[in-house]
Design a protein around this motif. Structure first.
Motif, short mmCIF file in Angstrom:
data_model
loop_
_atom_site.label_atom_id
_atom_site.label_comp_id
_atom_site.label_asym_id
_atom_site.label_seq_id
_atom_site.Cartn_x
_atom_site.Cartn_y
_atom_site.Cartn_z
N ALA A 90 26.64 -20.07 14.45
CA ALA A 90 27.04 -18.61 14.22
C ALA A 90 25.91 -18.10 13.07
O ALA A 90 25.40 -16.91 13.29
CB ALA A 90 28.50 -18.44 13.41
N GLU A 91 25.59 -18.80 12.08
CA GLU A 91 24.40 -18.62 11.22
C GLU A 91 23.01 -18.21 11.85
O GLU A 91 22.34 -17.24 11.64
CB GLU A 91 24.15 -19.56 10.23
CG GLU A 91 25.32 -19.66 9.14
CD GLU A 91 25.53 -20.82 8.33
OE1 GLU A 91 24.50 -21.62 8.40
OE2 GLU A 91 26.61 -20.74 7.36
N ALA A 92 23.00 -19.32 12.70
CA ALA A 92 21.54 -19.07 13.56
C ALA A 92 21.61 -17.92 14.62
O ALA A 92 20.54 -17.12 14.66
CB ALA A 92 21.56 -20.07 14.51
N ARG A 93 22.77 -17.69 15.06
CA ARG A 93 22.63 -16.14 15.99
C ARG A 93 22.61 -14.91 14.97
O ARG A 93 21.79 -14.16 15.34
CB ARG A 93 24.12 -16.22 16.57
CG ARG A 93 24.23 -17.17 17.79
CD ARG A 93 25.65 -16.78 18.55
NE ARG A 93 26.83 -16.88 17.82
CZ ARG A 93 27.59 -18.06 17.84
NH1 ARG A 93 26.98 -19.13 18.55
NH2 ARG A 93 28.61 -18.11 17.01
N LYS A 94 22.98 -14.87 13.73
CA LYS A 94 23.07 -13.86 12.94
C LYS A 94 21.72 -13.97 12.31
O LYS A 94 21.13 -12.59 12.40
CB LYS A 94 23.85 -13.96 11.65
CG LYS A 94 23.98 -12.98 10.55
CD LYS A 94 24.86 -13.19 9.54
CE LYS A 94 25.02 -12.06 8.39
NZ LYS A 94 25.88 -12.27 7.32
N ALA A 95 20.78 -14.86 12.02
CA ALA A 95 19.49 -14.72 11.65
C ALA A 95 18.81 -14.55 12.93
O ALA A 95 17.82 -13.33 12.50
CB ALA A 95 19.09 -16.05 11.18
N ALA A 96 18.78 -14.83 13.93
CA ALA A 96 18.23 -14.37 15.23
C ALA A 96 18.39 -12.68 15.41
O ALA A 96 17.47 -12.12 15.66
CB ALA A 96 18.58 -14.92 16.40
N GLN A 97 19.66 -12.34 15.21
CA GLN A 97 19.81 -10.85 15.34
C GLN A 97 19.05 -10.17 14.22
O GLN A 97 18.63 -8.97 14.57
CB GLN A 97 21.38 -10.52 15.34
CG GLN A 97 21.70 -9.20 15.69
CD GLN A 97 21.43 -8.85 17.10
OE1 GLN A 97 21.64 -9.18 18.10
NE2 GLN A 97 20.50 -7.59 17.03
N VAL A 98 19.21 -10.74 13.16
CA VAL A 98 18.33 -9.95 12.06
C VAL A 98 17.05 -9.81 12.50
O VAL A 98 16.14 -8.64 12.33
CB VAL A 98 18.81 -10.47 10.54
CG1 VAL A 98 17.76 -9.94 9.64
CG2 VAL A 98 20.28 -10.34 10.18
N GLU A 99 16.37 -10.89 12.78
CA GLU A 99 14.90 -10.89 13.10
C GLU A 99 14.84 -9.88 14.29
O GLU A 99 13.63 -9.05 14.56
CB GLU A 99 14.54 -12.32 13.48
CG GLU A 99 13.16 -12.51 13.96
CD GLU A 99 12.16 -11.84 12.70
OE1 GLU A 99 10.80 -11.59 13.32
OE2 GLU A 99 12.49 -11.81 11.88
#
Length: 182
Positions: free
Chosen positions: A154-163
């Motif tokens: 979930a943290e990786a998905r969120k970071a990817a979305q922010v990027e």
């Protein structure tokens, strides 16, 4: 929460990641934030010596836990009045873990994460000597393991979305980067 890591194994271990796993488990089980533990990574020879000395069993093993305080009161989250304590030491053999990971068909990272969770649970008084204890401990262990990896995903998905948002907003001129105006 203080977690000390000592790598005597000669192998590279993801100490920061495993410290985060241990902290995650302690937080999830409502262990007092002032609790302390130590994680030690050793080679096959050192683990064999510990295993033979403390368990009277030959050869190395994957993980051993050495509780410091006898968990009275506190320790397990269902005990009364948990407080700060030196929980003890978790000793992990990365080389043994790598062999187990290969046999299980998963990554060494996953195996080390599993062993860290297993070791922390032992420090908190969980055991698997009896069938009912084993069921309780392994259900909790497996749940924590899956929750940990889901949290990371979930943290990786969120970071990817922010990027992605940052790149998109930058392309359409909606993102003002103060460094770009210099």
């Amino acid at each position: 929460m203080s977690i000390e890591v000592n790598n005597e194994s000669g192998a590279e271990v993801p100490a920061t990641e495993l410290t985060a796993v241990a902290r995650y488990v302690l937080d999830r089980l409502d262990v007092h934030p002032a609790a302390e533990l130590s994680m030690v990574f050793v080679d096959l020879e050192a683990m064999s010596e510990l295993h033979e000395h403390w368990m009277d069993l030959p050869g190395p093993t994957d993980v051993m836990s050495f509780p410091m305080d006898e968990m009275t009161p506190g320790g397990r989250p269902d005990a009364s009045a948990p407080g700060p304590a030196m929980l003890g030491d978790i000793v992990i053999c990365p080389q043994f873990a790598a062999q187990q990971a290969k046999q299980a068909g998963h990554s060494v990272e996953r195996e080390l994460t599993l062993l860290t969770i297993h070791g922390v649970l032992h420090l908190l008084g969980y055991d698997h000597a009896e069938p009912d204890e084993e069921k309780e401990m392994f259900e909790l262990q497996n749940g924590l393991l899956e929750d940990w990896f889901e949290t990371r995903r979930a943290e990786a998905r969120k970071a990817a979305q922010v990027e992605r948002d940052r790149r998109l907003l930058g392309k359409v001129g909606l993102l003002n980067d103060p460094d770009e105006s210099r």
